[in-house]
Design a protein around this motif. Structure first.
Motif, mmCIF file in Angstrom:
data_model
loop_
_atom_site.group_PDB
_atom_site.id
_atom_site.type_symbol
_atom_site.label_atom_id
_atom_site.label_comp_id
_atom_site.label_asym_id
_atom_site.label_seq_id
_atom_site.Cartn_x
_atom_site.Cartn_y
_atom_site.Cartn_z
ATOM 1 N N VAL C 135 -4.857 31.783 29.501
ATOM 2 C CA VAL C 135 -4.750 31.812 30.958
ATOM 3 C C VAL C 135 -3.950 33.031 31.399
ATOM 4 N N THR C 136 -2.825 33.282 30.737
ATOM 5 C CA THR C 136 -1.995 34.412 31.118
ATOM 6 C C THR C 136 -2.748 35.722 30.991
ATOM 7 N N TYR C 137 -3.443 35.880 29.854
ATOM 8 C CA TYR C 137 -4.130 37.143 29.594
ATOM 9 C C TYR C 137 -5.278 37.346 30.572
ATOM 10 N N THR C 172 -0.802 34.168 36.722
ATOM 11 C CA THR C 172 -0.062 34.413 35.487
ATOM 12 C C THR C 172 0.980 33.333 35.258
ATOM 13 N N VAL C 173 1.613 32.910 36.366
ATOM 14 C CA VAL C 173 2.701 31.959 36.259
ATOM 15 C C VAL C 173 2.218 30.637 35.667
ATOM 16 N N LEU C 174 0.945 30.288 35.919
ATOM 17 C CA LEU C 174 0.422 29.044 35.365
ATOM 18 C C LEU C 174 0.477 29.057 33.850
ATOM 19 N N GLY C 175 0.034 30.180 33.272
ATOM 20 C CA GLY C 175 0.068 30.282 31.822
ATOM 21 C C GLY C 175 1.473 30.158 31.281
ATOM 22 N N LEU C 176 2.423 30.799 31.970
ATOM 23 C CA LEU C 176 3.802 30.738 31.488
ATOM 24 C C LEU C 176 4.339 29.313 31.594
ATOM 25 N N ALA C 261 5.772 41.373 37.128
ATOM 26 C CA ALA C 261 5.323 41.717 35.787
ATOM 27 C C ALA C 261 6.331 41.298 34.727
ATOM 28 N N ASN C 262 7.406 40.601 35.137
ATOM 29 C CA ASN C 262 8.430 40.127 34.200
ATOM 30 C C ASN C 262 9.053 41.258 33.387
ATOM 31 N N ARG C 263 9.357 42.362 34.066
ATOM 32 C CA ARG C 263 9.945 43.490 33.344
ATOM 33 C C ARG C 263 11.436 43.528 33.604
ATOM 34 N N THR C 264 12.184 44.140 32.695
ATOM 35 C CA THR C 264 13.585 44.387 32.931
ATOM 36 C C THR C 264 13.723 45.192 34.208
ATOM 37 N N PRO C 265 14.684 44.952 35.093
ATOM 38 C CA PRO C 265 15.798 44.007 34.989
ATOM 39 C C PRO C 265 15.488 42.596 35.468
ATOM 40 N N PHE C 266 14.235 42.242 35.631
ATOM 41 C CA PHE C 266 13.919 40.894 36.114
ATOM 42 C C PHE C 266 13.223 40.068 35.041
ATOM 43 N N ASP C 267 13.469 40.307 33.779
ATOM 44 C CA ASP C 267 12.741 39.552 32.760
ATOM 45 C C ASP C 267 13.473 38.269 32.415
ATOM 46 N N ASN C 298 -0.150 43.859 32.339
ATOM 47 C CA ASN C 298 0.466 43.653 33.644
ATOM 48 C C ASN C 298 1.184 44.899 34.133
ATOM 49 N N VAL C 299 1.904 45.553 33.228
ATOM 50 C CA VAL C 299 2.590 46.790 33.617
ATOM 51 C C VAL C 299 1.580 47.817 34.101
ATOM 52 N N PHE C 300 0.476 47.932 33.353
ATOM 53 C CA PHE C 300 -0.555 48.895 33.754
ATOM 54 C C PHE C 300 -1.127 48.531 35.119
ATOM 55 N N ILE C 301 -1.401 47.240 35.328
ATOM 56 C CA ILE C 301 -2.038 46.823 36.579
ATOM 57 C C ILE C 301 -1.120 47.069 37.755
ATOM 58 N N VAL C 302 0.166 46.721 37.577
ATOM 59 C CA VAL C 302 1.111 46.899 38.671
ATOM 60 C C VAL C 302 1.257 48.381 38.999
ATOM 61 N N SER C 303 1.297 49.217 37.954
ATOM 62 C CA SER C 303 1.372 50.660 38.195
ATOM 63 C C SER C 303 0.121 51.152 38.908
ATOM 64 N N ALA C 304 -1.043 50.630 38.457
ATOM 65 C CA ALA C 304 -2.297 51.069 39.078
ATOM 66 C C ALA C 304 -2.324 50.673 40.546
ATOM 67 N N LEU C 305 -1.831 49.464 40.855
ATOM 68 C CA LEU C 305 -1.867 49.036 42.254
ATOM 69 C C LEU C 305 -0.898 49.857 43.093
ATOM 70 N N ALA C 306 0.279 50.153 42.526
ATOM 71 C CA ALA C 306 1.230 50.988 43.266
ATOM 72 C C ALA C 306 0.620 52.354 43.547
ATOM 73 N N ALA C 307 -0.039 52.931 42.520
ATOM 74 C CA ALA C 307 -0.674 54.239 42.725
ATOM 75 C C ALA C 307 -1.788 54.146 43.748
ATOM 76 N N THR C 308 -2.525 53.019 43.724
ATOM 77 C CA THR C 308 -3.664 52.895 44.636
ATOM 78 C C THR C 308 -3.210 52.735 46.079
ATOM 79 N N ILE C 309 -2.213 51.854 46.288
ATOM 80 C CA ILE C 309 -1.868 51.520 47.672
ATOM 81 C C ILE C 309 -0.984 52.591 48.294
#
Lengths: 182, 103, 458
Positions: C135-137, C172-176, C261-267, C298-309
């Motif tokens: 589910v997460t993936y 994503t949160v459902l899988g976690l 994306a659950n990255r540091t500093p929010f992991d 997730n890191v890639f997707i979040v970066s892609a969305l930031a670049a897109t928007i």
């Protein structure tokens, strides 16, 4: 969401296949929600039924509502329900009785309701029924912030009240009496 | 089949009946809340089905469905908060053990 | 006993192993080839008709498959990048054993994870335990469907693309949660509950921060949530990017996206020093591999969305001066043999050209063979660069893809930088920050944007 017309050499329409599959998944998972013993699995079946409902909404030509269904129901409400389940259940809960003593009467009542609704629907000729149309997102926005702006504001007040009430209800006793939390 | 209003309405009715059964039959408070959610969704499905097939209701149905979803979110929030508050006092999620007013 | 009267058993026993294998495989291969030919001849045209009649459906499945395939090399590249960049920031060398500069490290990681035992601890709810990583993936991968990589290169250009993105990203949160519950472990359950609280809290400022962008995009004609239109609304030079009109929104978006994306500093959900990797405590092997992959995707997707928007997606940062048209190099211009001749000539002459220079400047240390092979490598690098450059000039989707990837990887590097620099914050600080600072700030941003648009459009 239009996806082609039909399978070429059988004449079965894609929409029909999709509808039957989604409806079957929806009903099976809904029955699982009310009959499974392990309540966390009930919650997961609930998510499956919400997801298939979102599919049916998309099939009905309402992609905006389908996205809202996934965003709100699966992303927020189901997660909240799972959260509450995890806080209130223990691992030995499923071994205990899950149904009330009035299960039989509940089943009869549900069957009667289902039968009455089905017969009513099939017996009625609905006026002004056309073929399916697709909703434009901007039309929904114009309606929501035009004709329906008062209900919209009332709902937002209701949501605020609900959040405040939920925070008040779920607060710990020690915090309510003003002590420091651990 | 997917192009007739009746099939969607029958589906919605069946979903509603399943929700009614769950609400009446389950002992667990959270299960009852989940059944209520099923019933709300059944109603939403019928609203959208009417909107999809009756041209004058087209956008109204989507707006009403969105409002219903928002209200359902509020309902779930408060309902779960109440369940958690009772659970904290009674140490059980089973509704037939909430019997302190039965004397 | 004469040779003419050998029984089949004797005949079989006299054959060597290779002959036996050949006797088994050759008839099967012949039958299979005949069957394949029959299927292709008889079933091919109707099948093509079938595909042709359902072109949108075929396009959807091809896009979904391509995106699923794309995530695997992306995750490998990101894992290697993170190992290497963090190592350089810590004044270490990083992976340097497998492959050139350790570049095959993450592939070896993947093989290691694949070859591990499929292990579930006692007491886990094995169905949910297995479904959770999937589910997460998938929730991560499905969001990629609406990202416009280049003009025309988008999985599915939904009218409600941005809403779809947030709806799928919230899954994503459902899988976690499923992983945390099914692991039958207090730390895992804590990780799951933390992830639910954190992701729901940060989803609100994340979604609200892009509403300002949607308002701005709708002033340029198209009132839509399609990511492609948001990119088109930013075309022009770098000053048309929404980051300059919505700096606060971009900041809120980056902070909230880090939490999503659950990255540091929010992991907080993994927090290996507090709750021993949280939801992933009981996971090992490929099940853990899916979580690991999902994190980097997730890191890639979040970066892609930031670049897109906020950073213009696939548009170039300045007005592209050459509306070039390389019709002279259209594949049909030279014909098959013409292209073959060109390729052979370029390969041979280029190789010897570079080998000549290697021989001249390398001196006695280079033998003929090594200088020729180095010449071949140099030649390939130069030709690859030239072909990419030609594509960059001639084809708008190659150009768009290169700009998009450059912007996306810049954000990936920023996320890695944050991980190398910032310590993890406390749970109560995390929630307080979301509700007391980010949410009011995003509401203020929305209010100011709407007011400004109304006043300026009057």
């Amino acid at each position: 969401m239009p996806i082609g017309d039909s399978i070429p050499w059988t004449g079965i329409r894609w929409d029909d296949i999709l509808f039957v599959a989604l409806a079957a998944v929806l009903l099976v998972s809904a029955v699982l929600v009310v009959t499974l013993r392990d309540i966390i699995r009930c919650g997961l079946a609930l998510i499956v039924s919400f997801a298939s409902l979102a599919g049916i909404y998309a099939l009905l030509g309402d992609p905006l509502v389908a996205a809202a269904q996934v965003l709100v129901y699966i992303g927020a409400i189901s997660v909240l329900i799972l959260f509450a389940i995890m806080m209130t259940q223990t691992k030995n809960a499923p071994t205990r009785l899950v149904f009330q003593t009035q299960t039989l009467f509940a089943g009869v009542a549900a069957a009667v309701i289902a039968g009455v609704i089905t017969v009513t629907v099939l017996a009625t000729t609905w006026p002004a029924v056309g073929s399916r149309l697709v909703t434009a997102t901007s039309d929904v926005a114009h309606k929501l912030f035009g004709d329906y702006v008062l209900p919209f504001e009332v709902v937002s007040v209701l949501l605020t009240a609900a959040v405040v009430g939920a925070v008040y209800l779920a607060r710990r006793e020690s915090a309510r009496s003003g002590e420091d939390r651990p | 089949m997917s192009n007739s209003l009746d099939s969607y309405l029958v589906l919605s009715g069946l979903l509603f009946a399943v929700g009614v059964f769950g609400f009446l039959a389950r002992r667990n408070a959270i299960s009852m809340l989940m059944s209520i959610e099923l019933m709300v969704n059944a109603v939403n499905l019928s609203i959208l089905a009417f909107g999809a097939f009756v041209a004058p209701l087209r956008t109204h149905a989507a707006v009403i469905a969105l409002l219903v979803i928002a209200v359902a979110a509020a309902e779930a929030t408060v309902g779960l908060a109440i369940v958690i508050a009772i659970f904290r006092n009674k140490k059980t999620p089973l509704v037939d053990e909430y019997d302190s007013m039965r004397e | 006993m004469s040779a003419a009267r050998t029984t089949p058993a004797e005949f079989w026993s006299r054959r060597s192993l290779n002959q036996r294998l050949a006797l088994i495989i050759v008839p099967i291969a012949i039958v299979a080839a005949l069957l394949t030919a029959a299927i292709v001849v008889l079933g091919g045209p109707p099948f093509l008709d079938f595909l042709g009649a359902n072109l949108p459906l075929v396009r959807f499945f091809v896009a979904a498959t391509a995106i699923l395939m794309l995530t695997i090399p992306t995750a490998f590249v990101l894992i290697y990048l993170e190992l290497k960049v963090i190592a350089r920031m810590n004044l270490r060398v990083g992976p340097n054993r497998v492959g050139p500069w350790g570049a095959a490290m993450s592939v070896i990681h993947g093989l290691k994870v694949l070859s591990k035992e499929d292990f579930g601890p006692t007491g886990v709810d094995i169905t949910v335990f297995t479904l959770a990583p999937v589910v997460t993936y998938l929730a991560s991968v499905m969001t990629l469907l609406v990202i416009p990589f280049a003009p025309g290169l988008v999985g599915q250009d939904f009218n409600i693309g941005l809403l779809y993105f947030f709806a799928m990203g919230g899954l994503t949160v459902l899988g976690l949660l499923m992983a945390g519950w099914s692991s039958f472990n207090k730390y895992s359950l804590l990780g799951g509950l933390r992830s639910a609280a954190q992701i729901i809290s940060y989803e609100i400022p994340l979604t609200l921060s892009v509403v300002g962008v949607i308002i701005l995009a709708s002033t340029k004609g198209s009132g839509t949530l399609s990511l492609n239109h948001i990119v088109l609304a930013q075309s022009g030079s770098a000053f048309d990017w929404f980051v300059f009109k919505q700096p606060l929104a971009a900041l809120i978006f980056l902070i909230a996206a880090t939490a999503e994306a659950n990255r540091t500093p929010f992991d907080m959900t993994e927090a290996d020093s507090e709750i021993v990797a949280g939801f992933a405590t009981e996971y090992s092997g490929m099940r853990f591999g899916f979580f690991f992959f999902a994190e980097y995707v997730n890191v890639f997707i979040v970066s892609a969305l930031a670049a897109t928007i906020f950073f213009g997606g696939w548009t170039a940062p300045f007005n592209w001066p050459w509306p070039a048209n390389l019709n002279a190099f259209h594949p049909l211009t030279f014909g098959l043999f013409g292209w073959l001749a060109i390729i052979v000539t370029v390969a041979v002459f280029g190789t010897y050209f570079f080998a000549f220079f290697v021989r001249i400047f390398g001196g006695r240390t280079w033998s003929t063979w090594s200088s020729v092979s180095l010449g071949l490598i140099l030649n390939l690098v130069v030709i690859g660069g030239l072909v990419t450059l030609a594509g960059f000039i001639a084809l708008d989707w190659v150009r768009g893809l290169i700009w998009f990837m450059a912007k996306t990887y810049a954000f990936v590097i920023i996320f890695v930088w944050m991980r190398a620099t910032l310590p993890r914050i406390r749970v109560d600080q995390l929630m307080g920050f979301a509700w007391k600072w980010l949410l009011p700030a995003s509401l203020l941003n929305l209010f100011v944007t709407a007011t400004a648009v109304i006043i300026l459009n009057r």
